[in-house]
Design a protein around this motif. Structure first.
Motif, PDB file in Angstrom:
ATOM      1  N   TYR A  21     -14.545   8.837   6.115  1.00  0.00           N
ATOM      2  CA  TYR A  21     -13.386   9.052   5.269  1.00  0.00           C
ATOM      3  C   TYR A  21     -13.162   7.819   4.388  1.00  0.00           C
ATOM      4  O   TYR A  21     -13.320   6.684   4.846  1.00  0.00           O
ATOM      5  N   SER A  22     -12.795   8.044   3.150  1.00  0.00           N
ATOM      6  CA  SER A  22     -12.507   6.938   2.232  1.00  0.00           C
ATOM      7  C   SER A  22     -11.134   7.147   1.607  1.00  0.00           C
ATOM      8  O   SER A  22     -10.597   8.260   1.588  1.00  0.00           O
ATOM      9  N   SER A  23     -10.576   6.043   1.103  1.00  0.00           N
ATOM     10  CA  SER A  23      -9.229   6.083   0.541  1.00  0.00           C
ATOM     11  C   SER A  23      -9.187   5.384  -0.810  1.00  0.00           C
ATOM     12  O   SER A  23      -9.868   4.370  -1.016  1.00  0.00           O
ATOM     13  N   ASN A  69     -10.324  18.260   6.032  1.00  0.00           N
ATOM     14  CA  ASN A  69     -11.170  17.284   5.336  1.00  0.00           C
ATOM     15  C   ASN A  69     -10.369  16.081   4.842  1.00  0.00           C
ATOM     16  O   ASN A  69     -10.672  15.500   3.791  1.00  0.00           O
ATOM     17  N   SER A  70      -9.357  15.704   5.594  1.00  0.00           N
ATOM     18  CA  SER A  70      -8.538  14.555   5.227  1.00  0.00           C
ATOM     19  C   SER A  70      -7.860  14.003   6.475  1.00  0.00           C
ATOM     20  O   SER A  70      -7.857  14.631   7.537  1.00  0.00           O
ATOM     21  N   LEU A  71      -7.290  12.811   6.340  1.00  0.00           N
ATOM     22  CA  LEU A  71      -6.490  12.241   7.417  1.00  0.00           C
ATOM     23  C   LEU A  71      -5.479  11.280   6.819  1.00  0.00           C
ATOM     24  O   LEU A  71      -5.655  10.752   5.708  1.00  0.00           O
ATOM     25  N   ILE A  72      -4.412  11.050   7.577  1.00  0.00           N
ATOM     26  CA  ILE A  72      -3.405  10.053   7.222  1.00  0.00           C
ATOM     27  C   ILE A  72      -3.391   9.010   8.329  1.00  0.00           C
ATOM     28  O   ILE A  72      -3.197   9.343   9.504  1.00  0.00           O
ATOM     29  N   LEU A  73      -3.634   7.764   7.968  1.00  0.00           N
ATOM     30  CA  LEU A  73      -3.605   6.669   8.933  1.00  0.00           C
ATOM     31  C   LEU A  73      -2.262   5.973   8.834  1.00  0.00           C
ATOM     32  O   LEU A  73      -1.864   5.527   7.756  1.00  0.00           O
ATOM     33  N   LYS A  74      -1.551   5.888   9.963  1.00  0.00           N
ATOM     34  CA  LYS A  74      -0.233   5.254  10.008  1.00  0.00           C
ATOM     35  C   LYS A  74      -0.310   4.007  10.882  1.00  0.00           C
ATOM     36  O   LYS A  74      -0.809   4.052  12.006  1.00  0.00           O
ATOM     37  N   LYS A 110       1.554   4.138   5.490  1.00  0.00           N
ATOM     38  CA  LYS A 110       0.717   5.327   5.549  1.00  0.00           C
ATOM     39  C   LYS A 110      -0.379   5.232   4.500  1.00  0.00           C
ATOM     40  O   LYS A 110      -0.128   4.816   3.366  1.00  0.00           O
ATOM     41  N   PHE A 111      -1.596   5.615   4.894  1.00  0.00           N
ATOM     42  CA  PHE A 111      -2.724   5.597   3.976  1.00  0.00           C
ATOM     43  C   PHE A 111      -3.442   6.937   4.039  1.00  0.00           C
ATOM     44  O   PHE A 111      -3.765   7.430   5.135  1.00  0.00           O
ATOM     45  N   ASN A 112      -3.696   7.514   2.905  1.00  0.00           N
ATOM     46  CA  ASN A 112      -4.358   8.809   2.816  1.00  0.00           C
ATOM     47  C   ASN A 112      -5.866   8.624   2.641  1.00  0.00           C
ATOM     48  O   ASN A 112      -6.325   7.813   1.829  1.00  0.00           O
ATOM     49  N   PHE A 113      -6.621   9.373   3.427  1.00  0.00           N
ATOM     50  CA  PHE A 113      -8.077   9.339   3.375  1.00  0.00           C
ATOM     51  C   PHE A 113      -8.612  10.747   3.133  1.00  0.00           C
ATOM     52  O   PHE A 113      -8.029  11.723   3.604  1.00  0.00           O
TER      53      PHE A 113
END
Length: 206
Positions: free
Chosen positions: A138-140, A190-195, A200-203
């Motif tokens: 995953y990239s952001s 096909n995505s993730l949110i890193l907290k 919060k960062f969207n990937f």
């Protein structure tokens, strides 16, 4: 389940040679730092940190708080304890299994004590279909790193660019946590949110 053979205690020598419990470990820490066992000068020497270690003690953080303590392990028996001199608080934890991180347990205990939010994990086995679904890179556009999610020993792991891999503990079918670093990951299609740390960062999956 894997059966682990019992050690020959002659090999371990003094390691694991004392049987105790959390209450006694806590009493020992209180007595030590209250000056009932050693002179204040000795305590000063023990708590003087060099390269992260003192004499028979090391320092570990919990947020802005600092604890002095130590841990130990023999076979599958684990123990850890710490003392916060500012609050005169002692905490000890003993475990006879290794299916969950002792460090994560301690983080949970301290979080509850200090009335901080703590996401309780689910101890259900992760569905292999979820592992396959979420695995990938995953990239952001928001931060310059990639996050690789992969399977190891039927568990889900994650690793950010240039960093060590860490386990993801299931909370529900879409949410996983790494309590030691205060990380929560919410998976989407096909995505993730890193907290982490209130951010919060969207990937997106590559």
């Amino acid at each position: 389940m894997e059966t682990i053979p019992e050690w020959n205690n002659d090999v371990a020598f003094s390691s694991g040679g004392i049987i105790s419990n959390p209450a006694d470990l806590t009493r020992f820490l209180n007595a030590l730092f209250e000056g009932k066992l050693l002179k204040p000068k000795s305590i000063e020497e023990m708590t003087e940190m060099k390269d992260g270690y003192g004499m028979a003690l090391y320092q570990f953080p919990f947020g802005d708080r600092k604890f002095f303590g130590h841990n130990g392990r023999i076979e599958n028996f684990n123990a850890t304890m710490g003392y916060n001199p500012n609050e005169k608080l002692s905490v000890s934890l003993i475990s006879n299994g290794s299916n969950y991180s002792l460090n994560d347990m301690m983080i949970g205990i301290l979080s509850i004590y200090y009335k901080l939010p703590f996401p309780f994990p689910s101890f259900e086995k992760i569905n292999p279909e979820l592992i396959a679904k979420y695995s990938g890179t995953y990239s952001s556009n928001e931060i310059p790193l990639k996050l690789t999610v992969f399977e190891k020993n039927e568990e889900l792991m994650a690793q950010a660019t240039g960093q060590s891999a860490f386990p993801l503990t299931l909370r529900d079918e879409k949410t996983f946590i790494f309590a030691a670093a205060g990380i929560e990951i919410d998976f989407g299609d096909n995505s993730l949110i890193l907290k982490q740390g209130g951010m919060k960062f969207n990937f997106s999956k590559e």
